[in-house]
Enzyme design. Structure first.
Site, PDB file in Angstrom:
ATOM      1  CD  GLU A  93       0.661   4.290   4.588  1.00  0.00           C
ATOM      2  OE1 GLU A  93      -0.228   4.939   5.204  1.00  0.00           O
ATOM      3  OE2 GLU A  93       1.865   4.633   4.594  1.00  0.00           O
ATOM      4  CD  GLU A 147       1.041  -6.393   3.055  1.00  0.00           C
ATOM      5  OE1 GLU A 147       1.002  -5.168   2.845  1.00  0.00           O
ATOM      6  OE2 GLU A 147       1.885  -6.925   3.782  1.00  0.00           O
ATOM      7  CG  ASP A 187      -0.073  -0.314   2.501  1.00  0.00           C
ATOM      8  OD1 ASP A 187       1.136  -0.054   2.490  1.00  0.00           O
ATOM      9  OD2 ASP A 187      -0.643  -0.817   3.486  1.00  0.00           O
ATOM     10  CG  HIS A 193      11.763   5.630   8.929  1.00  0.00           C
ATOM     11  ND1 HIS A 193      11.948   6.582   7.946  1.00  0.00           N
ATOM     12  CD2 HIS A 193      11.009   4.654   8.365  1.00  0.00           C
ATOM     13  CE1 HIS A 193      11.306   6.193   6.842  1.00  0.00           C
ATOM     14  NE2 HIS A 193      10.729   5.016   7.081  1.00  0.00           N
TER      15      HIS A 193
END
Ligand code: UD1
Ligand code: UDP
Length: 388
Positions: free
Chosen positions: A140, A126, A104, A250
């Protein structure tokens, strides 16, 4: 891996751009390369750079095409338009027989749109995850719904995701329940006990110290919520001197600016660069408790029997919630502190959550994916669905 020549065998093009897509696509690339029926041509967008390359390096994937789109501070529309433009040029030269997109992300939906506009069948790995809230996770939930509209083959990881697709009138014959390829990736990686590059992590592993493993990056948590996560971690570190908090952070500077200021002092917080996948899965297996807003980590940790506290209000992955290994706790600072505290100090509560379950896969999702593509292209038959 071959060049994109449009040979005799059908050409299948996996398209991906971010870390989680790369991890989940790697088993599909391996299965396509092992198959004698397909020519696999890998295209990456480079929506992520370091975090994408880290995964490709681990799995030995050298992309055939790299759109190299990353721009710091990239907007969603930057990612969408740069991906569509890059792919459209590629498809103008030569068209694959099908593309595979995963999940997504904006790379995934842009890849699906670019292929659809050129009349190329879209295989969606997915497929069918739904939070049923268009704005959470953002973007998403919208991305995956858009991809559903234009995909020819929907690879649902679980029967729940298949039910979501059926409820949106997707044709049952176009859905295959494969399991999630993240479990294929995990199972081929976690037992290897890959050494940590950072000696401090190797020392921590040897010490047997209790570890709280934390990841955060979600767009809707950025800003105040993420600053609250940083403050909660600082409080937990102070209250629990025997605990080590490990935070592989991140690459997004927005995430770093929000979380890091609060946790610069305490000696029992280790902030690291993103860990290579093999190192991360080893850290996951060493962790006592996991605190995250990641999608992939919610799928991996339950299969290792790790309690997961999810810093979100909802999830599109209800299976481990039902099994009891995952708990949704939101991003409120007080709540994060109290939920971690309960898991650390209430053994009955910990034991109830620390049960290994595998609702997301059995390690054969990539094989089911390749068989389903063969059926789509009329060269083979799908395998029996994953029984979730
Ligand atoms: C993206 C996906 C999200 C997925 C997440 C996984 C979208 C809209 N979002 O979000 O669904 O959960 O990846 O991590 O597709 N950056 C680097 N190097 C990297 C990676 C990121 O420098 O290797 C920095 C860049 O400054 C970039 C920023 O991180 O602008 C954000 O990256 P982006 O891909 O736009 O969004 P993510 O939050 O990573
Ligand atoms: N991961 C990793 N190194 C890290 C943190 C996470 O390899 O330092 C892996 C993790 O095992 C999982 C995936 O990255 O498979 C999840 O990616 P992310 O949280 O960025 O995205 P999401 O799954 O939320 O889309």
């Amino acid at each position: 891996m071959s060049t994109f020549t449009g040979g005799i065998m059908p050409v299948i093009m996996p398209i991906y751009g971010t870390r989680p897509e790369a991890i989940k696509m790697a088993p599909i690339v391996a299965a396509l390369n092992a198959s004698e029926d397909f020519d696999c041509v890998v295209t990456v967008t480079g929506q992520h750079r370091e975090m994408l390359d880290q995964v490709n390096d681990l799995f030995g994937i050298t992309p055939d095409h790299d759109l190299d789109i990353l721009q710091h501070g990239q907007s969603l529309s930057d990612i969408l338009t740069r991906t569509i433009n890059g792919l459209d040029k590629l498809f103008a030269e030569s068209k694959p027989d099908a593309v595979v997109v995963q999940g997504d992300t904006t790379t995934s939906t842009a890849g699906a749109i670019a292929a659809f506009y050129r009349g190329i069948p879209v295989v969606h790995a997915e497929a069918g995850l739904r939070s049923h809230n268009l704005f959470s996770p953002f973007p998403e939930e919208a991305n995956r719904k858009i991809t559903t509209q234009i995909a020819s083959l929907h690879l649902a990881p679980t029967s729940t995701s298949k039910a979501n697709l059926l409820a949106e009138s997707v044709n049952a014959a176009d859905i295959v329940v494969t399991g999630n390829t993240v479990i294929d990736a995990l199972l081929t990686t976690v037992d290897k006990k890959i050494p940590f590059t950072d000696p401090a992590l190797e020392e921590l592993a040897a010490s047997g110290q209790k570890i709280l493993l934390v990841t955060t990056h979600r767009r809707e948590n950025q800003g105040d919520a993420m600053r609250g996560v940083g403050r909660a971690l600082a409080r937990i570190a102070k209250a629990e001197p025997d605990l080590m908090i490990v935070l592989p952070i991140h690459k997004n500077p927005v995430v770093r600016d929000a979380v890091l200021p609060a946790i610069e002092g305490p000696p029992n917080v280790m902030v690291t660069e993103p860990l290579a996948y093999g190192e991360f899965t080893r850290m996951l297996s060493l962790a006592h408790v996991v605190l995250t807003d990641s999608g992939g980590v919610q799928e991996e940790a339950p299969s290792l029997g790790k309690p997961v506290l999810v810093m979100r209000e909802n999830t599109e992955r209800p299976e481990a919630l039902v099994a009891g290994t995952v708990k949704l706790i939101g991003t409120d600072e007080e709540r994060i502190v109290s939920e971690v505290n309960q898991l650390l100090h209430d053994p009955a509560h910990f034991d109830a959550m620390a049960t290994a379950v595998n609702p997301y896969g059995d390690g054969k999702a990539a094989a089911r994916t390749v068989a389903a593509i063969a059926q789509l292209l009329g060269t083979g038959r799908r395998m029996a669905d994953f029984a979730s």
